[in-house]
Design a protein around this motif. Sequence first.
Motif, mmCIF file in Angstrom:
data_model
loop_
_atom_site.group_PDB
_atom_site.id
_atom_site.type_symbol
_atom_site.label_atom_id
_atom_site.label_comp_id
_atom_site.label_asym_id
_atom_site.label_seq_id
_atom_site.Cartn_x
_atom_site.Cartn_y
_atom_site.Cartn_z
ATOM 1 N N ALA A 137 15.448 -34.044 8.420
ATOM 2 C CA ALA A 137 16.347 -32.899 8.278
ATOM 3 C C ALA A 137 15.683 -31.585 7.724
ATOM 4 C CB ALA A 137 17.406 -33.243 7.250
ATOM 5 N N ASP A 138 14.719 -31.663 7.003
ATOM 6 C CA ASP A 138 13.893 -30.347 6.301
ATOM 7 C C ASP A 138 12.736 -30.252 7.151
ATOM 8 O OD1 ASP A 138 15.904 -30.655 4.366
ATOM 9 O OD2 ASP A 138 14.674 -31.984 3.257
ATOM 10 N N SER A 139 12.492 -30.864 8.306
ATOM 11 C CA SER A 139 11.113 -30.560 9.029
ATOM 12 C C SER A 139 11.087 -29.344 9.588
ATOM 13 C CB SER A 139 10.823 -31.866 9.993
ATOM 14 O OG SER A 139 11.960 -31.796 10.760
ATOM 15 N N LYS A 140 12.034 -28.573 10.091
ATOM 16 C CA LYS A 140 12.083 -27.655 10.703
ATOM 17 C C LYS A 140 12.594 -26.395 10.036
ATOM 18 C CE LYS A 140 11.685 -29.736 15.275
ATOM 19 N NZ LYS A 140 10.353 -29.183 15.906
ATOM 20 N N SER A 141 11.896 -25.177 10.156
ATOM 21 C CA SER A 141 12.540 -24.170 9.392
ATOM 22 C C SER A 141 11.916 -22.793 10.090
ATOM 23 C CB SER A 141 12.132 -23.909 8.045
ATOM 24 O OG SER A 141 10.675 -23.824 7.990
ATOM 25 N N SER A 142 12.802 -21.846 10.007
ATOM 26 C CA SER A 142 12.467 -20.410 10.914
ATOM 27 C C SER A 142 12.668 -19.296 9.983
ATOM 28 C CB SER A 142 13.224 -20.271 12.029
ATOM 29 O OG SER A 142 13.145 -21.221 13.054
ATOM 30 N N LYS A 143 11.992 -18.324 9.913
ATOM 31 C CA LYS A 143 11.952 -17.236 9.356
ATOM 32 C C LYS A 143 11.659 -15.943 10.261
ATOM 33 C CE LYS A 143 11.844 -14.684 5.216
ATOM 34 N NZ LYS A 143 13.125 -14.379 4.623
ATOM 35 N N ASP A 144 12.332 -14.639 10.080
ATOM 36 C CA ASP A 144 11.876 -13.576 10.845
ATOM 37 C C ASP A 144 11.711 -12.260 9.737
ATOM 38 O OD1 ASP A 144 14.539 -11.866 11.655
ATOM 39 O OD2 ASP A 144 14.831 -13.881 11.496
ATOM 40 N N TYR A 145 11.145 -11.357 10.019
ATOM 41 C CA TYR A 145 11.288 -10.081 9.250
ATOM 42 C C TYR A 145 10.591 -9.092 9.944
ATOM 43 C CZ TYR A 145 6.493 -12.347 7.913
ATOM 44 O OH TYR A 145 5.287 -12.678 7.983
ATOM 45 N N GLY A 146 10.766 -7.838 9.595
ATOM 46 C CA GLY A 146 10.300 -6.747 10.207
ATOM 47 C C GLY A 146 9.942 -5.781 8.938
ATOM 48 N N ILE A 147 8.869 -5.082 9.255
ATOM 49 C CA ILE A 147 8.061 -4.119 8.188
ATOM 50 C C ILE A 147 7.949 -2.751 8.686
ATOM 51 C CG2 ILE A 147 6.771 -3.754 6.381
ATOM 52 C CD1 ILE A 147 6.510 -6.620 5.759
ATOM 53 N N LEU A 148 8.258 -1.723 8.363
ATOM 54 C CA LEU A 148 7.780 -0.456 8.685
ATOM 55 C C LEU A 148 6.621 0.048 8.102
ATOM 56 C CD1 LEU A 148 10.871 2.002 9.155
ATOM 57 C CD2 LEU A 148 9.162 1.187 11.197
ATOM 58 N N LEU A 149 5.566 0.269 8.437
ATOM 59 C CA LEU A 149 4.444 0.664 7.794
ATOM 60 C C LEU A 149 3.817 2.138 8.058
ATOM 61 C CD1 LEU A 149 2.179 -2.494 8.505
ATOM 62 C CD2 LEU A 149 3.758 -2.010 6.648
ATOM 63 N N PRO A 150 4.275 3.100 7.532
ATOM 64 C CA PRO A 150 3.701 4.578 7.745
ATOM 65 C C PRO A 150 2.328 4.846 6.990
ATOM 66 C CG PRO A 150 5.240 4.580 5.809
ATOM 67 C CD PRO A 150 5.155 3.179 6.344
ATOM 68 N N SER A 151 1.640 5.672 7.563
ATOM 69 C CA SER A 151 0.297 5.988 7.196
ATOM 70 C C SER A 151 0.272 7.418 7.429
ATOM 71 C CB SER A 151 -0.670 5.430 7.633
ATOM 72 O OG SER A 151 -0.857 5.337 9.282
ATOM 73 N N LEU A 152 -0.730 8.206 6.561
ATOM 74 C CA LEU A 152 -1.184 9.540 6.517
ATOM 75 C C LEU A 152 -2.357 9.594 5.938
ATOM 76 C CD1 LEU A 152 -0.495 12.813 6.989
ATOM 77 C CD2 LEU A 152 0.649 12.331 4.488
ATOM 78 N N HIS A 153 -3.068 10.376 6.715
ATOM 79 C CA HIS A 153 -4.715 10.604 6.311
ATOM 80 C C HIS A 153 -4.880 12.307 6.366
ATOM 81 C CE1 HIS A 153 -5.235 6.385 6.594
ATOM 82 N NE2 HIS A 153 -4.755 6.545 7.702
ATOM 83 N N LEU A 154 -5.467 12.818 5.183
ATOM 84 C CA LEU A 154 -5.951 14.115 5.520
ATOM 85 C C LEU A 154 -7.335 14.536 5.102
ATOM 86 C CD1 LEU A 154 -2.888 15.533 3.350
ATOM 87 C CD2 LEU A 154 -3.086 15.516 5.832
ATOM 88 N N ARG A 155 -8.142 15.373 5.971
ATOM 89 C CA ARG A 155 -9.510 15.479 5.534
ATOM 90 C C ARG A 155 -9.758 16.884 5.337
ATOM 91 N NH1 ARG A 155 -14.045 13.328 9.697
ATOM 92 N NH2 ARG A 155 -13.877 15.231 10.380
ATOM 93 N N TRP A 156 -10.193 17.384 4.386
ATOM 94 C CA TRP A 156 -10.450 19.017 4.330
ATOM 95 C C TRP A 156 -12.001 19.120 4.369
ATOM 96 C CZ3 TRP A 156 -9.608 21.774 -1.043
ATOM 97 C CH2 TRP A 156 -10.049 23.374 -0.793
ATOM 98 N N ASN A 157 -12.502 19.795 5.150
ATOM 99 C CA ASN A 157 -13.883 20.113 5.327
ATOM 100 C C ASN A 157 -14.397 21.234 4.714
ATOM 101 O OD1 ASN A 157 -14.531 17.892 7.460
ATOM 102 N ND2 ASN A 157 -13.294 19.065 8.678
ATOM 103 N N LEU A 158 -14.928 20.900 3.330
ATOM 104 C CA LEU A 158 -15.136 22.148 2.567
ATOM 105 C C LEU A 158 -16.254 23.153 3.183
ATOM 106 C CD1 LEU A 158 -15.030 20.225 -0.685
ATOM 107 C CD2 LEU A 158 -13.220 21.402 0.074
ATOM 108 N N ASP A 159 -17.352 22.173 3.824
ATOM 109 C CA ASP A 159 -18.237 22.984 4.659
ATOM 110 C C ASP A 159 -18.722 22.257 5.486
ATOM 111 O OD1 ASP A 159 -20.000 21.528 3.199
ATOM 112 O OD2 ASP A 159 -20.228 23.015 1.461
ATOM 113 N N ASP A 160 -19.828 22.327 6.250
ATOM 114 C CA ASP A 160 -20.734 21.430 7.211
ATOM 115 C C ASP A 160 -21.273 20.227 6.377
ATOM 116 O OD1 ASP A 160 -20.287 23.289 9.108
ATOM 117 O OD2 ASP A 160 -22.030 24.273 9.063
ATOM 118 N N ASP A 161 -21.326 20.287 5.112
ATOM 119 C CA ASP A 161 -22.001 18.952 4.562
ATOM 120 C C ASP A 161 -21.197 18.145 3.837
ATOM 121 O OD1 ASP A 161 -24.502 19.582 5.532
ATOM 122 O OD2 ASP A 161 -24.919 20.822 3.863
#
Length: 766
Positions: free
Chosen positions: A483-507
């Motif tokens: 009676a306990d042998s089968k179980s189910s689970k579902d879930y959804g997750i939003l995963l935002p991301s943001l990356h910024l790069r500031w090139n101060l000079d060539d180096d």
Amino acid sequence: MKKNVLAASLSRALAGALLVAALPAVAQSTVATPDGGDGRRGEATQLEAIEVKGEIVYRDRTADTAPVLSYDLEYFQQFEPLTVGDMLKRVPSVAFLSDVLEYDGVRLRGLDPGYTQILINGKRVPGAGFDRSFFVDRIPAELVERIEIIRSASADRSGDAIAGSLNIVLRDGYSLDGGYLRAGALSYSDDEIEPLVGAVWGGEALGGNLLLGANAQGRRNPKQKYSWRYDAPGGGLDNTERQTDVRSGEDYSFNADYSVPVGQGQFGLRAFFVRTDRMQEEFSTEYSAGVETDQNIETLNANDLDIRTDNWAVDMDYSLPMAGGETRIRLGQAGIDDEQFEFEDEYEYLRDANPFPEDDRFTGDRTYTDIRDREISFELRHERDVAGKELRFGVEVVDKERETSILADRNRITIPNAPAPRPAVPGEFGPYLPVDGGLGTIEERRIEPFVRLNGEAGAFEWETGLRYQHTDLDVTDLTVDPADSKSSKDYGILLPSLHLRWNLDDDQRLIASFARTLRRPNFDQVTPALLLAELGDNDLLGNPDLEPERAWGLDLGWERRLGRRGVVGVNLFYRDISDLIEIANTGVEGDEGEGTWVLQPRNTGDGQVWGAEFDLSTPLTAFGMENTGVFFNYSWLDSEIEDSFGTRKFNDQSDYVFNVGFIQDLVELDASFGLTYRKQGEAWGRIIGEEVRTSYNGDLEAFVEKRFGEAWTLRLTGSNLLDASKDEVFDKFNTLEDQVLRDHDEYEVETEKGGRLYQLVLRYSF
């Protein structure tokens, strides 16, 4: 015996010759194809032939907006790493909590291996561990083109990466034009010799570009352990234990990569296969009251584990121009078959009323484990320019099935205090039966659409994206009530991301990254089985309703180029983790009676992880030493979490980890030599029933190399030259109340030593 004498003579002769001259790597020039850091191939690039060069290779500076560190194989190759684990011990923030000279479960930023995502060519691979981790010592170093440390997640990669991701990019058909042969031997502290051979070839073939590689190597790790056990800290010595632990085996690997133009597009096919055959043989003797004589033997224990693990993956893709951009279709399958047979035979001498060796007892345990895991994945993505920006969107679908079978049997015989003949030992074993929670199937289906947009404005570059990960999970456990042998689970997750790069000079540049990530529950945590006396005398009940842990992460970094080849960088990171999976008390009395409880993993509480990472990789050109390269990285790691007993760090997170080393190229002698030293800080962990403090001594490695003409290289390397030890202190308790009151069941101090390892390797490039 003859091979040992011959190897020792060769080692002494080589050392004498090379120390006069000395090493750098077989600098096999490779040209990496552009792939956006996800392991996928880009447009064809000009092939370069392999040739021996006296050039020191440094960490690469990538073009990614996200914080990514890249290390080519040649960065590591002077020290002849056997596996990816050997390579990773030299990069920032990677720790291991393995046995001496073992580098398997990666602890990026010191966190449990389940927090780190291991990718091969940008894609997930299944591992044998219940925590979904992949043991990186299964992949031979010779298959690798480069390793990327992805510190913060992007939308076009899976978000299962709270600590970060490690992308192992294998050689492909564009890596080289030519090949090499490799042969050598490894000498261990117990005077055993293991061989290694390998070959790689790449070039134009069958109308496209083809790469073929094969590798075989013997592996061995002989160790000595010693334990002191007390009834409590500062209490009387109950017993001591001497143990030998020898791990030996062979690794076999094969990889292939083929790329060919088809119509207006490009077709690619990749495959790799790695087999690990391994035997772990332990034998230990326990003595009462620390008096190590035959009359004081308490137990004799023989524990052998026979392992065969197959890892493999097949992947194909087709890229073609479409709708003003480029569309890519990919289909792949990856799998692992992990088969283990373990036996443990223990003889106990129960001499309360009788002198040795009367009143003996024999206990025999046999366990057979078979794990079969398959992942089929499909991906469709499209890239195009939109108003001067790069848009990438698509969907990834993964279908996973994991079958677990753990069967065991116990045979116990009490040998009566009577004259011969005594009962036969080990006697008859009964049928193998599944252990609780050890027979079942887990099916997981994921649908993960994503979108990513890149752009730039003057000195600023940016990347933003969103990934949605939806999971359907079905668990079947055949060891519990139907009676306990089968179980189910579902879930959804939003995963935002943001990356910024500031090139101060060539180096120099500044990088800021913000991303949401997750960690899924361990496989053994979602099965509904009840494990008796699993945590001290407390029982453990699985929980199919567990949610994944979620984290918001921030990385802030600065990076500067030093001259033409050097790089220095600093990175600060922070993770805020919610829905942590911790052990909670159900309030139900345990099987052992009063004072014991049924415990269960639940999503309770929050935790934070933070630290600072510094890395330097540069020649000393500014000091007039262009042929001297120095390498240094240091990571300070910390965290906070609250459990049943109060505040602590995340379990087994080291306080720090650092590496320092140098390579000296002797140009006129066509030779090089170098040293590297590694040390990681003390780690402490606490679960119900046990607390452990772990510390390691420093690890010193050295190499010396001589090059002969344009094709030949001879290299001698030494590892664990300081004969480092791993030291552990265990506080053990029977019940929750005992742990709170510090009423010990046992207090144990253990030390483990390996030994020095020497390699002699000859390479021929063509």
